[in-house]
Design a protein around this motif. Structure first.
Motif, PDB file in Angstrom:
ATOM      1  N   UNK A   1       0.912  -1.296   0.161  1.00 22.50           N
ATOM      2  CA  UNK A   1       0.200   0.146  -0.032  1.00 22.50           C
ATOM      3  C   UNK A   1       0.785   1.178  -0.111  1.00 22.50           C
ATOM      4  N   UNK A   2       1.939   1.225   0.908  1.00 25.32           N
ATOM      5  CA  UNK A   2       2.798   2.241   0.670  1.00 25.32           C
ATOM      6  C   UNK A   2       3.575   2.459  -0.542  1.00 25.32           C
ATOM      7  N   UNK A   3       3.836   1.535  -1.335  1.00 26.06           N
ATOM      8  CA  UNK A   3       4.616   1.806  -2.593  1.00 26.06           C
ATOM      9  C   UNK A   3       3.509   2.367  -3.313  1.00 26.06           C
ATOM     10  N   UNK A   4       2.219   1.886  -3.355  1.00 28.54           N
ATOM     11  CA  UNK A   4       1.207   2.580  -4.254  1.00 28.54           C
ATOM     12  C   UNK A   4       1.132   4.006  -4.156  1.00 28.54           C
ATOM     13  N   UNK A   5       0.786   4.296  -2.755  1.00 31.70           N
ATOM     14  CA  UNK A   5       0.885   5.798  -2.520  1.00 31.70           C
ATOM     15  C   UNK A   5       2.171   6.613  -2.878  1.00 31.70           C
ATOM     16  N   UNK A   6       3.375   5.861  -2.728  1.00 32.40           N
ATOM     17  CA  UNK A   6       4.592   6.541  -3.186  1.00 32.40           C
ATOM     18  C   UNK A   6       4.615   6.899  -4.448  1.00 32.40           C
ATOM     19  N   UNK A   7       4.088   5.988  -5.328  1.00 25.07           N
ATOM     20  CA  UNK A   7       4.066   6.068  -6.821  1.00 25.07           C
ATOM     21  C   UNK A   7       3.177   7.294  -7.292  1.00 25.07           C
ATOM     22  N   UNK A   8       2.106   7.651  -6.372  1.00 22.02           N
ATOM     23  CA  UNK A   8       1.239   8.685  -6.511  1.00 22.02           C
ATOM     24  C   UNK A   8       1.964  10.116  -6.371  1.00 22.02           C
ATOM     25  N   UNK A   9       2.775   9.734  -5.279  1.00 25.03           N
ATOM     26  CA  UNK A   9       3.561  11.233  -4.777  1.00 25.03           C
ATOM     27  C   UNK A   9       4.449  11.225  -5.680  1.00 25.03           C
ATOM     28  N   UNK A  10       5.120  10.393  -6.259  1.00 28.54           N
ATOM     29  CA  UNK A  10       6.196  10.599  -7.187  1.00 28.54           C
ATOM     30  C   UNK A  10       5.759  11.219  -8.379  1.00 28.54           C
ATOM     31  N   UNK A  11       4.612  11.057  -8.863  1.00 24.80           N
ATOM     32  CA  UNK A  11       3.984  11.370 -10.011  1.00 24.80           C
ATOM     33  C   UNK A  11       3.517  12.835  -9.901  1.00 24.80           C
ATOM     34  N   UNK A  12       3.000  13.171  -8.693  1.00 16.36           N
ATOM     35  CA  UNK A  12       2.434  14.498  -8.368  1.00 16.36           C
ATOM     36  C   UNK A  12       3.486  15.458  -7.864  1.00 16.36           C
ATOM     37  N   UNK A  13       4.477  15.117  -7.077  1.00 11.52           N
ATOM     38  CA  UNK A  13       5.506  15.975  -6.527  1.00 11.52           C
ATOM     39  C   UNK A  13       6.826  15.826  -6.693  1.00 11.52           C
ATOM     40  N   UNK A  14       7.084  14.607  -7.418  1.00 11.54           N
ATOM     41  CA  UNK A  14       8.681  14.300  -7.854  1.00 11.54           C
ATOM     42  C   UNK A  14       9.316  13.662  -6.647  1.00 11.54           C
ATOM     43  N   UNK A  15       8.722  13.285  -5.569  1.00  6.96           N
ATOM     44  CA  UNK A  15       9.498  12.520  -4.531  1.00  6.96           C
ATOM     45  C   UNK A  15       9.256  11.042  -4.569  1.00  6.96           C
ATOM     46  N   UNK A  16      10.142  10.202  -4.355  1.00  7.48           N
ATOM     47  CA  UNK A  16      11.809  10.616  -4.438  1.00  7.48           C
ATOM     48  C   UNK A  16      12.130  11.307  -5.884  1.00  7.48           C
ATOM     49  N   UNK A  17      13.195  12.021  -5.861  1.00  5.17           N
ATOM     50  CA  UNK A  17      13.625  12.550  -6.907  1.00  5.17           C
ATOM     51  C   UNK A  17      13.963  11.621  -7.807  1.00  5.17           C
ATOM     52  N   UNK A  18      14.561  10.309  -7.523  1.00  3.36           N
ATOM     53  CA  UNK A  18      15.071   9.051  -8.403  1.00  3.36           C
ATOM     54  C   UNK A  18      14.204   8.107  -7.679  1.00  3.36           C
TER      55      UNK A  18
END
Length: 191
Positions: free
Chosen positions: A29-46
């Motif tokens: 679930x955390x990986x799923x949320x992280x993917x959304x955050x990455x797409x929206x905010x660029x976090x994590x940078x890489x």
């Protein structure tokens, strides 16, 4: 397992709580949320090759998730200082202590559709409290371009120690803002 309840459904508000991250389901679930955050905010940078392993980290002291109405919407971790962490050394120099007296707050993110509930601050306080309970001082590094994160930390009473540059990959230099948490979590002006 300790749970921190912020709001109660009986009061007509969403139920928000922070609890320890546990098991594969939480990690997925955390990986799923992280993917959304990455797409929206660029976090994590890489984006990591193995995001679940990146979340787990090599020296984790603890990790917590935030749930809003039973759905995981945020995450934070606490770890021992690693080779690339700048803040522990800076804190140690200023405090006259060994960098191993610090704990690094990391992997903090909140789903864009769940923001505005104080989830980031709640997660930060939980990680800071754990560091204090272990006799460690909370510190963190954040990329300078993440103004929203820096503003949150400063509202919470975290102190900017320095801005440093690192080379993350050949040709990729990043500026990092290095923060030390308040000496006492009760000093957090955000409540």
């Amino acid at each position: 397992m300790r749970r921190d309840r912020v709001a109660d459904a009986a009061e007509g508000h969403p139920v928000l709580r922070v609890r320890e991250r546990s098991g594969v389901r939480d990690l997925e679930a955390c990986v799923g949320v992280l993917a959304v955050v990455h797409k929206a905010d660029g976090y994590p940078v890489n984006w990591p090759d193995q995001p679940a392993a990146w979340l787990e980290g090599a020296a984790v002291l603890g990790a917590w998730v935030a749930e809003l109405d039973g759905r995981i919407v945020g995450h934070v971790g606490l770890a021992r200082p690693g080779a690339g962490d700048e803040a522990p050394g800076l804190w140690g120099e200023r405090a006259g202590a060994d960098r191993d007296g610090a704990a690094v707050v990391s992997r903090l993110f909140v789903a864009p559709d769940a923001r505005g509930h104080g989830i980031g601050a709640l997660l930060m306080r939980r990680a800071g409290r754990e560091a204090q309970e272990r006799g460690l001082h909370p510190v963190l590094d954040v990329v300078s371009s993440d103004a929203a994160a820096a503003a949150l930390y400063e509202r919470m009473g975290w102190h900017l120690m320095a801005v440093v540059e690192q080379e993350w990959q050949p040709g990729q230099r990043v500026a990092l803002r290095c923060y030390a948490g308040p000496a006492d979590p009760a000093d957090d002006p955000s409540g």
